[in-house]
Motif scaffolding. Structure first.
Motif, PDB file in Angstrom:
ATOM      1  N   PHE B 108       0.904  -1.030   0.075  1.00 34.83           N
ATOM      2  CA  PHE B 108       0.061   0.064  -0.133  1.00 34.83           C
ATOM      3  C   PHE B 108       0.929   1.260   0.041  1.00 34.83           C
ATOM      4  O   PHE B 108       0.656   2.228  -0.800  1.00 34.83           O
ATOM      5  CB  PHE B 108      -0.797   0.188   1.164  1.00 34.83           C
ATOM      6  CG  PHE B 108      -2.033   1.123   1.389  1.00 34.83           C
ATOM      7  CD1 PHE B 108      -2.997   1.051   0.529  1.00 34.83           C
ATOM      8  CD2 PHE B 108      -1.684   2.326   1.855  1.00 34.83           C
ATOM      9  CE1 PHE B 108      -3.991   2.323   0.496  1.00 34.83           C
ATOM     10  CE2 PHE B 108      -2.269   3.388   1.805  1.00 34.83           C
ATOM     11  CZ  PHE B 108      -3.614   3.272   1.128  1.00 34.83           C
ATOM     12  N   PRO B 109       1.760   1.526   0.765  1.00 35.92           N
ATOM     13  CA  PRO B 109       2.535   2.676   0.941  1.00 35.92           C
ATOM     14  C   PRO B 109       3.624   2.739  -0.407  1.00 35.92           C
ATOM     15  O   PRO B 109       3.457   4.085  -1.031  1.00 35.92           O
ATOM     16  CB  PRO B 109       3.765   2.311   2.280  1.00 35.92           C
ATOM     17  CG  PRO B 109       2.867   1.385   2.994  1.00 35.92           C
ATOM     18  CD  PRO B 109       2.220   0.664   2.113  1.00 35.92           C
ATOM     19  N   THR B 110       4.048   1.704  -1.089  1.00 39.49           N
ATOM     20  CA  THR B 110       4.656   1.616  -2.124  1.00 39.49           C
ATOM     21  C   THR B 110       3.698   2.323  -3.280  1.00 39.49           C
ATOM     22  O   THR B 110       3.968   3.218  -4.030  1.00 39.49           O
ATOM     23  CB  THR B 110       5.213   0.306  -2.607  1.00 39.49           C
ATOM     24  OG1 THR B 110       5.832  -0.348  -1.686  1.00 39.49           O
ATOM     25  CG2 THR B 110       5.831   0.283  -4.075  1.00 39.49           C
ATOM     26  N   TYR B 112       0.980   4.077  -2.967  1.00 37.53           N
ATOM     27  CA  TYR B 112       0.449   5.341  -2.921  1.00 37.53           C
ATOM     28  C   TYR B 112       1.756   6.235  -3.337  1.00 37.53           C
ATOM     29  O   TYR B 112       1.600   7.107  -3.967  1.00 37.53           O
ATOM     30  CB  TYR B 112       0.380   5.477  -1.264  1.00 37.53           C
ATOM     31  CG  TYR B 112       0.067   6.722  -1.054  1.00 37.53           C
ATOM     32  CD1 TYR B 112      -1.471   7.303  -0.933  1.00 37.53           C
ATOM     33  CD2 TYR B 112       0.924   7.966  -0.462  1.00 37.53           C
ATOM     34  CE1 TYR B 112      -1.873   8.493  -0.422  1.00 37.53           C
ATOM     35  CE2 TYR B 112       0.257   9.127  -0.308  1.00 37.53           C
ATOM     36  CZ  TYR B 112      -0.770   9.566  -0.233  1.00 37.53           C
ATOM     37  OH  TYR B 112      -1.498  10.877   0.053  1.00 37.53           O
ATOM     38  N   PHE B 113       2.868   5.799  -2.701  1.00 38.29           N
ATOM     39  CA  PHE B 113       3.953   6.777  -2.975  1.00 38.29           C
ATOM     40  C   PHE B 113       4.435   6.874  -4.536  1.00 38.29           C
ATOM     41  O   PHE B 113       4.532   7.982  -4.943  1.00 38.29           O
ATOM     42  CB  PHE B 113       5.225   5.978  -2.371  1.00 38.29           C
ATOM     43  CG  PHE B 113       6.777   6.789  -2.533  1.00 38.29           C
ATOM     44  CD1 PHE B 113       7.224   7.958  -2.001  1.00 38.29           C
ATOM     45  CD2 PHE B 113       7.582   6.320  -3.707  1.00 38.29           C
ATOM     46  CE1 PHE B 113       8.101   8.641  -2.106  1.00 38.29           C
ATOM     47  CE2 PHE B 113       8.784   7.047  -3.992  1.00 38.29           C
ATOM     48  CZ  PHE B 113       9.034   8.154  -3.497  1.00 38.29           C
ATOM     49  N   THR B 116       1.889   9.430  -6.278  1.00 43.19           N
ATOM     50  CA  THR B 116       1.951  10.727  -6.083  1.00 43.19           C
ATOM     51  C   THR B 116       3.087  11.177  -6.533  1.00 43.19           C
ATOM     52  O   THR B 116       3.593  12.249  -6.191  1.00 43.19           O
ATOM     53  CB  THR B 116       1.743  11.002  -4.342  1.00 43.19           C
ATOM     54  OG1 THR B 116       2.936  10.071  -3.760  1.00 43.19           O
ATOM     55  CG2 THR B 116       0.556  10.518  -3.669  1.00 43.19           C
ATOM     56  N   ARG B 117       3.965  10.357  -7.277  1.00 47.07           N
ATOM     57  CA  ARG B 117       5.271  11.152  -8.179  1.00 47.07           C
ATOM     58  C   ARG B 117       4.871  11.837  -9.521  1.00 47.07           C
ATOM     59  O   ARG B 117       3.506  11.667  -9.529  1.00 47.07           O
ATOM     60  CB  ARG B 117       6.003   9.817  -8.548  1.00 47.07           C
ATOM     61  CG  ARG B 117       6.813   8.929  -7.665  1.00 47.07           C
ATOM     62  CD  ARG B 117       7.544   9.702  -6.693  1.00 47.07           C
ATOM     63  NE  ARG B 117       6.880   9.931  -5.513  1.00 47.07           N
ATOM     64  CZ  ARG B 117       7.377  11.224  -4.490  1.00 47.07           C
ATOM     65  NH1 ARG B 117       8.319  11.724  -4.861  1.00 47.07           N
ATOM     66  NH2 ARG B 117       6.402  11.324  -3.452  1.00 47.07           N
ATOM     67  N   PHE B 202      -7.125  14.309  -5.394  1.00 47.98           N
ATOM     68  CA  PHE B 202      -6.581  14.940  -4.271  1.00 47.98           C
ATOM     69  C   PHE B 202      -7.127  16.242  -3.506  1.00 47.98           C
ATOM     70  O   PHE B 202      -7.007  16.405  -2.538  1.00 47.98           O
ATOM     71  CB  PHE B 202      -5.034  15.095  -4.247  1.00 47.98           C
ATOM     72  CG  PHE B 202      -4.449  13.806  -3.947  1.00 47.98           C
ATOM     73  CD1 PHE B 202      -4.143  13.460  -2.762  1.00 47.98           C
ATOM     74  CD2 PHE B 202      -4.137  12.965  -5.050  1.00 47.98           C
ATOM     75  CE1 PHE B 202      -3.226  12.254  -2.360  1.00 47.98           C
ATOM     76  CE2 PHE B 202      -3.445  11.750  -4.807  1.00 47.98           C
ATOM     77  CZ  PHE B 202      -2.969  11.375  -3.276  1.00 47.98           C
ATOM     78  N   SER B 205      -8.903  15.476  -0.539  1.00 46.01           N
ATOM     79  CA  SER B 205      -8.087  15.677   0.780  1.00 46.01           C
ATOM     80  C   SER B 205      -7.877  17.131   0.932  1.00 46.01           C
ATOM     81  O   SER B 205      -7.889  17.475   2.276  1.00 46.01           O
ATOM     82  CB  SER B 205      -6.631  14.938   0.442  1.00 46.01           C
ATOM     83  OG  SER B 205      -6.852  13.665   0.116  1.00 46.01           O
ATOM     84  N   GLU B 206      -7.737  17.946   0.011  1.00 50.57           N
ATOM     85  CA  GLU B 206      -7.665  19.411   0.369  1.00 50.57           C
ATOM     86  C   GLU B 206      -8.728  19.702   1.001  1.00 50.57           C
ATOM     87  O   GLU B 206      -8.599  20.645   2.006  1.00 50.57           O
ATOM     88  CB  GLU B 206      -7.159  20.177  -1.001  1.00 50.57           C
ATOM     89  CG  GLU B 206      -5.869  20.178  -1.492  1.00 50.57           C
ATOM     90  CD  GLU B 206      -5.646  20.499  -2.771  1.00 50.57           C
ATOM     91  OE1 GLU B 206      -6.370  21.254  -3.367  1.00 50.57           O
ATOM     92  OE2 GLU B 206      -4.657  20.127  -3.372  1.00 50.57           O
ATOM     93  N   ALA B 209      -8.563  18.944   4.488  1.00 50.68           N
ATOM     94  CA  ALA B 209      -7.648  19.452   5.248  1.00 50.68           C
ATOM     95  C   ALA B 209      -8.197  21.048   5.473  1.00 50.68           C
ATOM     96  O   ALA B 209      -8.052  21.601   6.539  1.00 50.68           O
ATOM     97  CB  ALA B 209      -6.320  19.835   4.495  1.00 50.68           C
ATOM     98  N   ASP B 210      -8.922  21.509   4.534  1.00 52.99           N
ATOM     99  CA  ASP B 210      -9.641  22.833   4.650  1.00 52.99           C
ATOM    100  C   ASP B 210     -10.269  22.966   6.158  1.00 52.99           C
ATOM    101  O   ASP B 210     -10.673  23.918   6.805  1.00 52.99           O
ATOM    102  CB  ASP B 210     -10.200  23.615   3.617  1.00 52.99           C
ATOM    103  CG  ASP B 210      -9.288  23.985   2.305  1.00 52.99           C
ATOM    104  OD1 ASP B 210      -8.146  23.989   2.845  1.00 52.99           O
ATOM    105  OD2 ASP B 210      -9.811  24.082   1.317  1.00 52.99           O
ATOM    106  N   LYS B 215      -3.981  15.199   8.648  1.00 54.06           N
ATOM    107  CA  LYS B 215      -3.326  14.215   7.632  1.00 54.06           C
ATOM    108  C   LYS B 215      -3.899  12.809   7.568  1.00 54.06           C
ATOM    109  O   LYS B 215      -4.463  12.069   6.942  1.00 54.06           O
ATOM    110  CB  LYS B 215      -2.056  14.264   7.688  1.00 54.06           C
ATOM    111  CG  LYS B 215      -1.468  14.031   6.141  1.00 54.06           C
ATOM    112  CD  LYS B 215       0.090  14.314   6.374  1.00 54.06           C
ATOM    113  CE  LYS B 215       0.819  14.852   4.968  1.00 54.06           C
ATOM    114  NZ  LYS B 215       2.128  15.072   5.435  1.00 54.06           N
ATOM    115  N   LEU B 219      -6.583  10.692   5.333  1.00 56.70           N
ATOM    116  CA  LEU B 219      -6.230   9.266   4.869  1.00 56.70           C
ATOM    117  C   LEU B 219      -6.881   8.296   5.143  1.00 56.70           C
ATOM    118  O   LEU B 219      -7.652   7.645   4.043  1.00 56.70           O
ATOM    119  CB  LEU B 219      -4.657   9.097   5.187  1.00 56.70           C
ATOM    120  CG  LEU B 219      -4.054   7.728   4.677  1.00 56.70           C
ATOM    121  CD1 LEU B 219      -3.677   8.032   3.361  1.00 56.70           C
ATOM    122  CD2 LEU B 219      -2.989   7.438   5.620  1.00 56.70           C
TER     123      LEU B 219
END
Lengths: 268, 307
Positions: B108-110, B112-113, B116-117, B202, B205-206, B209-210, B215, B219
């Motif tokens: 999952f982290p891989t 996600y990472f 987001t590149r 995303f 997500s913003e 965050a607003d 974070k 998520l």
């Protein structure tokens, strides 16, 4: 605003990605390095040497490996050729003939080999060959390989075909080309990257298969994976690491080619 | 598996009249050599075993009887539930589940990472993840065994760093099988999750965050529900092949860590085999997998309807 751009990055995820790559590549790198070991023991390191590569081609087991390699390549070339042809025709039938009722069913049938666990396919194929009294040997291996290669060839081919708009073929038809000419002179050349990519994937999948081959091969017929498996059962020897390195190098080369070819169309 | 969908702009019916001929080779090869064998396997599971391998064409329930029921050594005792084979299936499910969990934690982290590149860098990352999948599974499993074995590079390294005093015994344990399965199918976890995160907007997500969501809350409450179909797809793609795998348990697990794959394989090797029993065990495995895929397909359909 710094928080906004930061929203996407999560601490630790980069480290886990690097761990993921490390896990995926470490065993392959270790075996590659040890295949150049001069020692006859797989535990001690005694410096660089090509000794075990020499052994693969000229050593006591070389005859066995050469026969197995010849079988593997013969089957992989034939299976990839047949399955790519079938997949190209099927993709045309699925994507270039409008909507039809059996479409979902056809797609299910094409992806069937991907859904059934390999060991089950192996058992079912062995039983079926036994029931129709097909002698086990190169032909039985080839038939089994064609079946599971079809979905691997189909996916890149159909992906490519979906990316080609119908305008080119419509233009050809407007200029009085026959359907057959439109297919062979317009669609097939446009499809070339997808077809090459599908062919290479089918070739690798056939070359790599162990479980199904092991079931349907019959006594005395070996492909490279079954020969390697037989040798590994008696313990990992340095020459096995050399032959493994050769095979993994070939797979990586072919998949890289396939990737570059299929990428070439997005740059157009 | 999204290869079957046609976007409206490229819909074409140029070769409509030839459709039957174009699909005929695929249909005939797959019906004859993919579907018919499964049906034949179902029939064989209800036949009588021939003692030198193969079958006698006589209807019998003995394969399923042997799988589920214990009638004592001479077959005359009242039947009790036979736990031997159920236990092997249960162990396989457990092992495949553990491998799936390990893949999820790393995958999952891989995914996600990578998602987001920058868009231009993503294909290369994805390619790096897929390369090992195309390397022969046998060679990868042997490599893992070489790395993990008692006098192998991993133990050498750990002893050199002083982390351990004596080599760890990893090969021939359940853990070795789990590591082997995890390693075999890890790319299958990464790819569908990557595809889901890449499609995720995303801006959601913003917005969170607003509204002062942290974070982690963003998520967990916003992103995770949106990419859940991808996560489930990844879990299925790792779990299903792990369940029926043969190489990892055979090479890394040794005799005590038997899984379904080895149980089935044994029935077709040499004269000691029992073809109807092997066919029955394969049918039971196939049924489990198809049930799982059915649940998955319904889940995906529901997720699609919602979006």
């Amino acid at each position: 605003m710094a928080g906004r751009t930061n929203l996407r990055t999560i601490p630790g995820f980069r480290a886990l990605t690097l761990l993921c790559l490390f896990v995926l590549y470490a065993p392959l790198i270790v075996v590659t390095v040890y295949s150049f070991n001069a020692s006859a023991s797989i535990t001690n390191w005694e410096g660089l040497s090509l000794r075990w590569y020499w052994d693969v081609f000229t050593g006591p087991d070389s005859g066995k490996f050469k026969t197995a390699a010849a079988n593997s390549f013969l089957i992989a070339v034939s299976a990839a050729t047949i399955s790519t042809t079938i997949a190209t025709l099927a993709a045309t039938g699925m994507i270039r003939t409008g909507r039809f009722r059996a479409r979902t069913l056809s797609f299910g049938l094409i992806s069937l080999p991907l859904m059934v666990p390999e060991i089950v396919t192996a058992v079912a194929t062995l039983i079926f060959f036994n029931a129709i009294a097909l002698e086990r040997g190169l032909l039985s291996i080839l038939i089994a390989h064609v079946v599971f290669c079809i979905p691997f060839a189909y996916l890149p081919i159909s992906a490519r075909m979906q990316g080609i708009g119908p305008a080119y073929e419509e233009a050809a038809l407007d200029l009085y080309a026959t359907k057959r000419q439109t297919f062979t002179r317009i669609l097939l050349p446009l499809m070339a990257p997808g077809i090459v990519s599908g062919y290479l994937l089918a070739f690798i999948v056939s070359l790599d298969d162990f479980i199904i081959t092991n079931f349907v091969k019959g006594a005395g017929v070996e492909t490279l994976p079954t020969a390697i498996f037989g040798a590994v059962k008696r313990g990992i020897q340095p020459n096995i690491m050399a032959i493994s390195t050769l095979l993994l190098g070939l797979s990586i080369l072919l998949v890289t080619l396939s990737w570059l070819v299929s990428r070439s169309d997005t740059t157009k | 598996m999204a290869g079957g969908t046609v976007s409206g702009s490229t819909a074409s019916s140029t070769y409509r009249e030839a459709r039957g001929w174009l699909l005929l080779p695929a249909w005939s090869v797959l019906l004859f050599f993919s579907l018919a064998p499964v049906i034949m396997m179902l029939i064989y599971s209800f036949l009588t075993k021939e003692h030198r391998g193969g079958v006698i064409w006589e209807f019998s329930l003995s394969a399923y009887d042997q799988f589920f029921l214990d009638r004592g050594l001479f077959g005359d005792e009242p039947p009790r539930i036979q736990w031997t084979y159920i236990a092997i299936f249960w162990r396989s499910i457990w092992q495949a589940g553990a491998a799936t969990l390990m893949s999820l934690v790393v995958g999952f982290p891989t995914a996600y990472f990578i998602a987001t590149r920058p868009a231009t860098a993503r294909p290369l990352w994805v390619f790096l993840i897929t390369i090992p999948y195309w390397v022969n599974l046998l060679i990868r499993t042997v490599s893992m065994k070489f790395l993990l074995r008692e006098q192998g590079p991993l133990n050498d390294f750990l002893q050199w760093t002083g982390a351990i005093d004596s080599p760890l015994q990893i090969v021939n344990t359940n853990l070795a099988v789990q590591i082997g399965l995890f390693y075999s199918y890890l790319p299958f976890m990464v790819l569908p999750i990557y595809a889901a995160v890449e499609r995720y907007d995303f801006a959601l997500s913003e917005a969170a965050a607003d509204l002062y969501a942290s974070k982690w809350t963003t998520l967990r409450r916003i992103l995770l529900p949106a990419v859940k179909p991808g996560v489930i797809a990844g879990c299925i793609l790792v779990f299903v092949p792990s369940l029926g795998s043969f190489l990892a348990p055979d090479l890394l697990g040794g005799a005590r860590n038997f899984m379904i794959g080895s149980l089935i394989e044994e029935q077709f090797k040499g004269n000691a085999g029992n073809w109807p029993f092997g066919a029955a065990a394969s049918m039971i495995l196939l049924t489990l997998v198809l049930l799982l895929l059915l649940v998955f397909a319904r889940q995906q359909a529901r997720a699609e309807r919602r979006s």
